[in-house]
Write an enzyme that holds these catalytic residues in place. Structure first.
Site, PDB file in Angstrom:
ATOM      1  N   ARG A 182       0.829  -1.217   0.000  1.00  0.00           N
ATOM      2  CA  ARG A 182       0.000   0.000   0.000  1.00  0.00           C
ATOM      3  C   ARG A 182       0.857   1.257   0.000  1.00  0.00           C
ATOM      4  NH1 ARG A 182      -3.691  -0.241   4.885  1.00  0.00           N
ATOM      5  NH2 ARG A 182      -1.781  -1.085   5.756  1.00  0.00           N
ATOM      6  N   ASN A 217      -6.166  -2.905   2.025  1.00  0.00           N
ATOM      7  CA  ASN A 217      -6.097  -4.347   2.235  1.00  0.00           C
ATOM      8  C   ASN A 217      -7.503  -4.907   2.335  1.00  0.00           C
ATOM      9  OD1 ASN A 217      -3.303  -4.444   2.331  1.00  0.00           O
ATOM     10  ND2 ASN A 217      -3.193  -4.385   4.551  1.00  0.00           N
TER      11      ASN A 217
END
Length: 93
Positions: free
Chosen positions: A22, A40
């Protein structure tokens, strides 16, 4: 219609959680004129939603795939409705 603003959702499978995916995606987004997010998922995948001009989105996806290739086993891409007014930047969720 390369100039058209579009939004796409990409679901990345592989070793993509707990490895900086990320943060890396957010850093990559700074190179492109895109808005959206990376997050996520409970099933171990990562979702990226990005909005911008079609050519820019293609370049953004290519850069993610290039820089994070060792982490990605599979990517599913889907076109979705644009929501530009709701977002001003690309973020981690």
């Amino acid at each position: 219609m390369a100039d058209k603003i579009i939004r796409q959702r990409w679901r990345f499978e592989g070793n993509v959680q707990g490895v900086g995916f990320r943060v890396s995606t957010k850093a990559i987004s700074a190179k492109f004129d895109v808005v959206g997010f990376v997050r996520n998922n409970a099933d171990g995948t990562v979702t990226v939603e990005a909005e911008g001009r079609a050519l820019i989105l293609n370049s953004f996806l290519s850069e993610i795939r290039s820089q994070l290739a060792t982490r990605i086993d599979h990517c599913v891409k889907e076109d979705i409705a644009a929501v530009t007014a709701a977002e001003a930047a690309f973020s981690i969720r």
